[in-house]
Design a protein around this motif. Structure first.
Motif, PDB file in Angstrom:
ATOM      1  N   GLU A 143      16.412   1.534   8.890  1.00 39.07           N
ATOM      2  CA  GLU A 143      15.808   0.200   8.917  1.00 39.07           C
ATOM      3  C   GLU A 143      16.381  -0.702   7.846  1.00 39.07           C
ATOM      4  N   ASN A 144      16.620  -1.944   8.215  1.00 38.46           N
ATOM      5  CA  ASN A 144      17.068  -2.904   7.212  1.00 38.46           C
ATOM      6  C   ASN A 144      15.959  -3.180   6.208  1.00 38.46           C
ATOM      7  N   ALA A 145      14.726  -3.082   6.683  1.00 36.91           N
ATOM      8  CA  ALA A 145      13.600  -3.437   5.824  1.00 36.91           C
ATOM      9  C   ALA A 145      13.108  -2.252   5.002  1.00 36.91           C
ATOM     10  N   TRP A 146      13.949  -1.222   4.870  1.00 36.69           N
ATOM     11  CA  TRP A 146      13.503  -0.003   4.189  1.00 36.69           C
ATOM     12  C   TRP A 146      12.996  -0.298   2.780  1.00 36.69           C
ATOM     13  N   SER A 147      13.737  -1.100   1.995  1.00 37.92           N
ATOM     14  CA  SER A 147      13.265  -1.301   0.627  1.00 37.92           C
ATOM     15  C   SER A 147      11.972  -2.096   0.588  1.00 37.92           C
ATOM     16  N   ALA A 148      11.855  -3.081   1.472  1.00 33.53           N
ATOM     17  CA  ALA A 148      10.613  -3.844   1.501  1.00 33.53           C
ATOM     18  C   ALA A 148       9.450  -2.927   1.870  1.00 33.53           C
ATOM     19  N   PHE A 149       9.714  -2.071   2.846  1.00 31.95           N
ATOM     20  CA  PHE A 149       8.673  -1.133   3.258  1.00 31.95           C
ATOM     21  C   PHE A 149       8.327  -0.176   2.118  1.00 31.95           C
ATOM     22  N   GLN A 150       9.385   0.289   1.435  1.00 27.46           N
ATOM     23  CA  GLN A 150       9.175   1.232   0.339  1.00 27.46           C
ATOM     24  C   GLN A 150       8.296   0.606  -0.746  1.00 27.46           C
ATOM     25  N   MET A 151       8.552  -0.667  -1.032  1.00 29.94           N
ATOM     26  CA  MET A 151       7.764  -1.344  -2.067  1.00 29.94           C
ATOM     27  C   MET A 151       6.316  -1.508  -1.623  1.00 29.94           C
ATOM     28  N   ARG A 152       6.158  -1.770  -0.332  1.00 24.99           N
ATOM     29  CA  ARG A 152       4.791  -1.906   0.187  1.00 24.99           C
ATOM     30  C   ARG A 152       4.058  -0.573   0.077  1.00 24.99           C
ATOM     31  N   ALA A 153       4.766   0.517   0.443  1.00 20.34           N
ATOM     32  CA  ALA A 153       4.138   1.838   0.359  1.00 20.34           C
ATOM     33  C   ALA A 153       3.820   2.180  -1.090  1.00 20.34           C
ATOM     34  N   ALA A 154       4.746   1.841  -2.007  1.00 23.69           N
ATOM     35  CA  ALA A 154       4.518   2.139  -3.422  1.00 23.69           C
ATOM     36  C   ALA A 154       3.301   1.366  -3.933  1.00 23.69           C
ATOM     37  N   ALA A 155       3.182   0.094  -3.501  1.00 25.41           N
ATOM     38  CA  ALA A 155       2.027  -0.698  -3.930  1.00 25.41           C
ATOM     39  C   ALA A 155       0.739  -0.077  -3.412  1.00 25.41           C
ATOM     40  N   SER A 156       0.800   0.396  -2.176  1.00 24.56           N
ATOM     41  CA  SER A 156      -0.389   1.014  -1.585  1.00 24.56           C
ATOM     42  C   SER A 156      -0.732   2.326  -2.287  1.00 24.56           C
ATOM     43  N   ASP A 157       0.306   3.044  -2.733  1.00 24.14           N
ATOM     44  CA  ASP A 157       0.080   4.325  -3.412  1.00 24.14           C
ATOM     45  C   ASP A 157      -0.314   4.162  -4.872  1.00 24.14           C
ATOM     46  N   GLY A 158      -0.098   2.958  -5.406  1.00 23.25           N
ATOM     47  CA  GLY A 158      -0.392   2.762  -6.826  1.00 23.25           C
ATOM     48  C   GLY A 158       0.645   3.429  -7.712  1.00 23.25           C
ATOM     49  N   GLY A 159       1.836   3.613  -7.224  1.00 14.09           N
ATOM     50  CA  GLY A 159       2.889   4.239  -8.028  1.00 14.09           C
ATOM     51  C   GLY A 159       4.181   4.261  -7.245  1.00 14.09           C
TER      52      GLY A 159
END
Ligand code: SF4
Ligand code: SF4
Ligand code: SF4
Ligand code: FES
Length: 376
Positions: A107-123
């Protein structure tokens, strides 16, 4: 009457009436993947990953919930079956914050998605279930990556307010194993399915945090969860399978003798799970057995015997302490007779120790003054 039999992948196997296709396959060491199937509970057929092709049937059938039938001809890895499983996995991977390697795809949006997941995980750590996730295992097995479908947004925030358990709805695939583990295995009836369709969610009580529900924090649901949706709070992002060493032991808390796996990293226990095929608990643990190991590392933990001197205690060796106890028993019995002493054995001891203690009192001290704290 001749025993009924069926064919799986070209070989014929006898089976007992009432067995499912999955049970016949497992008995004969033929692997059919499962996600929602929980051995001790009634099959729900919710995930459709166990589908197989049956000659004469119009659609694929779920092996976990379809009874075997005499003369049935089953194919467990036909091209149609594999295509269906790959599609199911692709949809599941699109359904939440699956930010491990298989979730990435191209996915082109992998980093954006990763940041969203990290925000959701709190880390910034990757999924706490990485390396111990059945969805991930199956995605690798069937060579499926995330990204085939647009990701669905996560509707419910991660529930971190509970002691001991974190509920991450963004990684929940709604397989229902936790619900079955809670209701059918532990019979605590704390969680169930709530809402409908895209809003579906595993809810506690009237959709309250676990700590406000009937949950007793036995953790059976965590053990049943095939993904990173339910994890031990203390082990989240700490326990990693590649750092882990497991040691089998018996729970120290009561005489039931539940079998445990201690998960040890760098010499410290980071989580405890039940031994699935171990008696008497068959994988189950209570809140004490699963979560109550912090005392081991407490600075206040007593590690040597203490002997009282006046109002104070002083440290002593085990030999000195045991000699003192033995001498004191002897003196009391010599002066006042055996019925002047009494013993109360501890429910946290193993049964064999309690047996030895009553032998000591009855056979050696010659008194029947022996009891067990569980009676109180
Ligand atoms: S739950 Fe499983 S599939 Fe999803 S991110 Fe975690 S390890 Fe990957
Ligand atoms: S911790 Fe035990 S009681 Fe609580 S929801 Fe999970 S299985 Fe049910
Ligand atoms: S929390 Fe885990 S076990 Fe429960 S429905 Fe979601 S994925 Fe399945
Ligand atoms: S394992 Fe059979 S439908 Fe999920």
């Amino acid at each position: 009457m001749a025993q009924e039999s069926m064919s799986i992948n070209g070989s014929r196997f006898p089976f007992d009436p009432g067995q499912t296709i999955l049970q016949v396959a497992e008995t004969n060491r033929i692997r059919i993947p499962t996600l929602c199937y929980l051995k001790e509970a009634s099959p729900t057929g919710a995930c459709r990953i166990c589908v197989v092709e049956v000659d004469g049937a119009r659609s694929l059938v779920a092996a976990c919930s379809t009874p075997a039938a005499d003369g049935m001809v089953v194919h467990t890895e036909s091209p149609r079956v594999v295509a269906s499983r790959r599609e199911t996995l692709a949809l599941l991977l699109a359904s939440g914050n699956h930010n491990c390697a298989i979730g990435s795809g191209r996915e082109n949006a992998w980093s954006a998605f990763q940041m969203r997941a990290a925000a959701s995980d709190g880390g910034e750590d990757l999924c706490p279930a990485w390396g111990d996730c059945r969805l991930q295992d199956l995605a690798y097995h069937y060579q499926v990556e995330g990204g085939k479908y647009p990701r669905t947004g996560t509707r419910y925030p991660t529930e971190t307010v509970n002691p001991l358990i974190v509920r991450d709805f963004s990684r929940c695939i709604l397989c229902g194993r936790c619900v079955q583990a809670c209701n059918e295995v532990q019979v605590n009836r704390a969680i169930s399915f709530g809402y409908r369709g895209a809003a579906a969610k595993v809810v506690a009580g009237t959709d309250v945090p676990l700590k406000e529900s009937q949950c007793v924090f036995c953790g059976e649901c965590i053990q049943a969860c095939p993904t990173g949706a339910l994890v031990e709070k203390k082990a989240r992002f700490v326990w990693r399978p590649w750092k882990n060493r497991t040691i089998r032991t018996t729970c120290p808390y009561c005489g039931v003798g539940c079998q445990q796996w201690l998960h040890v990293q760098d010499g410290r226990i980071v989580k405890v799970t039940g031994v699935e095929d171990g008696s008497p608990n068959q994988g189950r643990l209570c809140v004490k057995g699963r979560f109550g190991y912090d005392f081991i590392y407490s600075d206040e933990r007593l590690k040597t015997p203490l002997i009282r001197e006046g109002d104070d205690f002083r440290g002593a060796s085990w030999d000195e302490a045991l000699d003192l106890v033995a001498d004191t028993f002897k003196t009391i019995i010599e002066e006042s007779g055996p019925d002047a002493v009494a013993g109360v054995s501890c429910a946290r001891s193993i049964n064999e120790d309690s047996y030895q203690m009553q032998k000591l009192f009855r056979g050696v001290f010659k008194t029947n003054n022996i009891d067990h704290c569980a009676r109180t």
